[in-house]
Design a protein around this motif. Structure first.
Motif, PDB file in Angstrom:
ATOM      1  N   GLU A  26      12.607 121.066 -16.000  1.00 27.63           N
ATOM      2  CA  GLU A  26      12.358 122.383 -16.596  1.00 27.63           C
ATOM      3  C   GLU A  26      13.369 123.407 -16.124  1.00 27.63           C
ATOM      4  O   GLU A  26      13.592 124.418 -16.772  1.00 27.63           O
ATOM      5  CB  GLU A  26      10.943 122.878 -16.251  1.00 27.63           C
ATOM      6  CG  GLU A  26       9.848 122.072 -16.884  1.00 27.63           C
ATOM      7  CD  GLU A  26       8.465 122.513 -16.411  1.00 27.63           C
ATOM      8  OE1 GLU A  26       8.335 123.640 -15.867  1.00 27.63           O
ATOM      9  OE2 GLU A  26       7.520 121.747 -16.577  1.00 27.63           O
ATOM     10  N   GLY A  27      13.965 123.169 -14.984  1.00 24.07           N
ATOM     11  CA  GLY A  27      14.941 124.081 -14.379  1.00 24.07           C
ATOM     12  C   GLY A  27      15.018 123.783 -12.901  1.00 24.07           C
ATOM     13  O   GLY A  27      14.040 123.337 -12.295  1.00 24.07           O
ATOM     14  N   THR A  28      16.169 124.004 -12.334  1.00 22.43           N
ATOM     15  CA  THR A  28      16.361 123.650 -10.937  1.00 22.43           C
ATOM     16  C   THR A  28      15.427 124.409  -9.998  1.00 22.43           C
ATOM     17  O   THR A  28      15.096 125.573 -10.237  1.00 22.43           O
ATOM     18  CB  THR A  28      17.821 123.868 -10.493  1.00 22.43           C
ATOM     19  OG1 THR A  28      17.980 123.346  -9.163  1.00 22.43           O
ATOM     20  CG2 THR A  28      18.217 125.344 -10.507  1.00 22.43           C
ATOM     21  N   THR A  29      15.011 123.728  -8.960  1.00 18.43           N
ATOM     22  CA  THR A  29      14.241 124.372  -7.885  1.00 18.43           C
ATOM     23  C   THR A  29      15.140 124.618  -6.680  1.00 18.43           C
ATOM     24  O   THR A  29      14.671 125.045  -5.641  1.00 18.43           O
ATOM     25  CB  THR A  29      13.025 123.509  -7.481  1.00 18.43           C
ATOM     26  OG1 THR A  29      13.489 122.220  -7.063  1.00 18.43           O
ATOM     27  CG2 THR A  29      12.043 123.370  -8.637  1.00 18.43           C
ATOM     28  N   GLY A  30      16.424 124.335  -6.848  1.00 18.13           N
ATOM     29  CA  GLY A  30      17.403 124.624  -5.798  1.00 18.13           C
ATOM     30  C   GLY A  30      17.692 126.112  -5.788  1.00 18.13           C
ATOM     31  O   GLY A  30      18.100 126.683  -6.800  1.00 18.13           O
ATOM     32  N   MET A  31      17.459 126.733  -4.649  1.00 20.79           N
ATOM     33  CA  MET A  31      17.618 128.180  -4.545  1.00 20.79           C
ATOM     34  C   MET A  31      19.046 128.507  -4.076  1.00 20.79           C
ATOM     35  O   MET A  31      19.992 128.005  -4.632  1.00 20.79           O
ATOM     36  CB  MET A  31      16.553 128.742  -3.605  1.00 20.79           C
ATOM     37  CG  MET A  31      15.121 128.380  -3.999  1.00 20.79           C
ATOM     38  SD  MET A  31      14.677 128.854  -5.688  1.00 20.79           S
ATOM     39  CE  MET A  31      14.407 130.583  -5.462  1.00 20.79           C
ATOM     40  N   LEU A  32      19.149 129.311  -3.050  1.00 16.95           N
ATOM     41  CA  LEU A  32      20.432 129.745  -2.522  1.00 16.95           C
ATOM     42  C   LEU A  32      20.606 129.274  -1.083  1.00 16.95           C
ATOM     43  O   LEU A  32      19.628 129.035  -0.375  1.00 16.95           O
ATOM     44  CB  LEU A  32      20.526 131.276  -2.568  1.00 16.95           C
ATOM     45  CG  LEU A  32      20.275 131.936  -3.924  1.00 16.95           C
ATOM     46  CD1 LEU A  32      20.170 133.452  -3.767  1.00 16.95           C
ATOM     47  CD2 LEU A  32      21.365 131.580  -4.919  1.00 16.95           C
ATOM     48  N   GLU A  33      21.840 129.141  -0.667  1.00 14.42           N
ATOM     49  CA  GLU A  33      22.186 128.894   0.734  1.00 14.42           C
ATOM     50  C   GLU A  33      21.513 127.671   1.351  1.00 14.42           C
ATOM     51  O   GLU A  33      21.104 127.682   2.510  1.00 14.42           O
ATOM     52  CB  GLU A  33      21.889 130.141   1.572  1.00 14.42           C
ATOM     53  CG  GLU A  33      22.687 131.354   1.137  1.00 14.42           C
ATOM     54  CD  GLU A  33      22.328 132.595   1.926  1.00 14.42           C
ATOM     55  OE1 GLU A  33      22.241 132.506   3.162  1.00 14.42           O
ATOM     56  OE2 GLU A  33      22.138 133.651   1.290  1.00 14.42           O
ATOM     57  N   GLY A  34      21.354 126.605   0.571  1.00 19.27           N
ATOM     58  CA  GLY A  34      20.863 125.353   1.121  1.00 19.27           C
ATOM     59  C   GLY A  34      19.361 125.149   1.110  1.00 19.27           C
ATOM     60  O   GLY A  34      18.854 124.248   1.772  1.00 19.27           O
ATOM     61  N   SER A  85      21.748 123.646  -7.271  1.00 19.75           N
ATOM     62  CA  SER A  85      21.112 124.899  -6.866  1.00 19.75           C
ATOM     63  C   SER A  85      21.724 126.092  -7.596  1.00 19.75           C
ATOM     64  O   SER A  85      22.797 125.994  -8.200  1.00 19.75           O
ATOM     65  CB  SER A  85      21.244 125.086  -5.353  1.00 19.75           C
ATOM     66  OG  SER A  85      22.611 125.105  -4.994  1.00 19.75           O
ATOM     67  N   LEU A  86      21.027 127.208  -7.535  1.00 21.14           N
ATOM     68  CA  LEU A  86      21.443 128.406  -8.258  1.00 21.14           C
ATOM     69  C   LEU A  86      22.833 128.886  -7.851  1.00 21.14           C
ATOM     70  O   LEU A  86      23.560 129.436  -8.671  1.00 21.14           O
ATOM     71  CB  LEU A  86      20.421 129.528  -8.036  1.00 21.14           C
ATOM     72  CG  LEU A  86      19.022 129.270  -8.597  1.00 21.14           C
ATOM     73  CD1 LEU A  86      18.079 130.399  -8.225  1.00 21.14           C
ATOM     74  CD2 LEU A  86      19.070 129.073 -10.104  1.00 21.14           C
ATOM     75  N   PHE A 116       7.299 115.805  -9.752  1.00 22.93           N
ATOM     76  CA  PHE A 116       8.453 116.514  -9.180  1.00 22.93           C
ATOM     77  C   PHE A 116       9.645 116.454 -10.145  1.00 22.93           C
ATOM     78  O   PHE A 116      10.305 117.467 -10.390  1.00 22.93           O
ATOM     79  CB  PHE A 116       8.871 115.914  -7.827  1.00 22.93           C
ATOM     80  CG  PHE A 116       8.073 116.411  -6.656  1.00 22.93           C
ATOM     81  CD1 PHE A 116       8.138 117.744  -6.250  1.00 22.93           C
ATOM     82  CD2 PHE A 116       7.276 115.547  -5.923  1.00 22.93           C
ATOM     83  CE1 PHE A 116       7.419 118.200  -5.164  1.00 22.93           C
ATOM     84  CE2 PHE A 116       6.553 115.994  -4.829  1.00 22.93           C
ATOM     85  CZ  PHE A 116       6.624 117.333  -4.451  1.00 22.93           C
ATOM     86  N   ILE A 117       9.900 115.271 -10.699  1.00 27.21           N
ATOM     87  CA  ILE A 117      11.034 115.092 -11.610  1.00 27.21           C
ATOM     88  C   ILE A 117      10.844 115.924 -12.877  1.00 27.21           C
ATOM     89  O   ILE A 117      11.774 116.601 -13.335  1.00 27.21           O
ATOM     90  CB  ILE A 117      11.227 113.601 -11.939  1.00 27.21           C
ATOM     91  CG1 ILE A 117      11.704 112.849 -10.688  1.00 27.21           C
ATOM     92  CG2 ILE A 117      12.202 113.412 -13.100  1.00 27.21           C
ATOM     93  CD1 ILE A 117      11.667 111.329 -10.813  1.00 27.21           C
ATOM     94  N   ALA A 118       9.628 115.891 -13.437  1.00 29.78           N
ATOM     95  CA  ALA A 118       9.344 116.655 -14.659  1.00 29.78           C
ATOM     96  C   ALA A 118       9.566 118.146 -14.425  1.00 29.78           C
ATOM     97  O   ALA A 118      10.155 118.837 -15.264  1.00 29.78           O
ATOM     98  CB  ALA A 118       7.914 116.387 -15.121  1.00 29.78           C
ATOM     99  N   ARG A 119       9.106 118.648 -13.281  1.00 33.54           N
ATOM    100  CA  ARG A 119       9.304 120.071 -12.987  1.00 33.54           C
ATOM    101  C   ARG A 119      10.784 120.399 -12.846  1.00 33.54           C
ATOM    102  O   ARG A 119      11.260 121.433 -13.323  1.00 33.54           O
ATOM    103  CB  ARG A 119       8.531 120.461 -11.716  1.00 33.54           C
ATOM    104  CG  ARG A 119       8.846 121.848 -11.181  1.00 33.54           C
ATOM    105  CD  ARG A 119       8.637 122.946 -12.223  1.00 33.54           C
ATOM    106  NE  ARG A 119       9.172 124.218 -11.797  1.00 33.54           N
ATOM    107  CZ  ARG A 119      10.425 124.628 -11.955  1.00 33.54           C
ATOM    108  NH1 ARG A 119      11.330 123.846 -12.510  1.00 33.54           N
ATOM    109  NH2 ARG A 119      10.806 125.831 -11.565  1.00 33.54           N
ATOM    110  N   GLU A 120      11.528 119.512 -12.219  1.00 28.13           N
ATOM    111  CA  GLU A 120      12.962 119.748 -12.026  1.00 28.13           C
ATOM    112  C   GLU A 120      13.697 119.781 -13.371  1.00 28.13           C
ATOM    113  O   GLU A 120      14.655 120.529 -13.538  1.00 28.13           O
ATOM    114  CB  GLU A 120      13.548 118.672 -11.113  1.00 28.13           C
ATOM    115  CG  GLU A 120      14.833 119.074 -10.450  1.00 28.13           C
ATOM    116  CD  GLU A 120      14.701 120.204  -9.437  1.00 28.13           C
ATOM    117  OE1 GLU A 120      15.697 120.935  -9.243  1.00 28.13           O
ATOM    118  OE2 GLU A 120      13.620 120.377  -8.828  1.00 28.13           O
TER     119      GLU A 120
END
Length: 146
Positions: free
Chosen positions: A49-57, A86-87, A43-47
């Motif tokens: 690479e770029g955020t997995t936080g999208m929009l609106e929570g 997040s984005l 999970f940390i390695a993927r994060e």
């Protein structure tokens, strides 16, 4: 891949690192993985690479690892929103985590990731998800839309 036992509501988790720890623990306890540390690291390695936080929570973290034995989706609604980079800069409270076995053909997980991302662009879905008060309501909403 999606079961009621993998839906967690009102989780009192304060940081992204704690979320990854919780997801890794759940994956082992529910027989989806065999190495908590390796799952958390995925999970940390993927994060990184770029955020997995999208929009609106919302966030869609995903881990691909040989420590994962079965694909799964873990849904977590946090008691309080946390920082996720997040984005849109908003804190995250709703998490759709994907567990992907390393030898999985990739196409299935990319398809599911795409479906979830598209759902998170749908205002009706987001509203219904945020209003859902129990596991049964969330499970039904996801089954209907995925």
């Amino acid at each position: 891949m999606m079961t009621d036992e993998l839906i967690f509501l009102e989780q009192d988790i304060l940081t992204q690192d704690e979320v990854f720890d919780f997801l890794a623990q759940v994956s082992v306890v529910h027989g989806k993985a065999h190495d908590k540390g390796a799952v958390k690291e995925a999970f940390i390695a993927r994060e990184h690479e770029g955020t997995t936080g999208m929009l609106e929570g919302f966030a869609i973290p995903h881990a691909k690892s040989s420590a994962i034995d079965q694909p799964a989706v873990i849904v977590v609604k946090l008691k309080n929103a946390i920082e996720w980079q997040s984005l849109d800069g908003s804190p995250t409270q709703n998490i759709f985590a994907l567990l992907i076995p390393e030898n999985d053909a990739g196409e299935k997980h990319l398809s599911l990731l795409s479906k979830i991302a598209k759902l998170l662009m749908n205002e009706d879905f987001k509203h219904q998800f945020k209003q859902a008060q129990n596991k049964a309501m969330i499970a039904e909403l996801l089954r209907k839309n995925l």
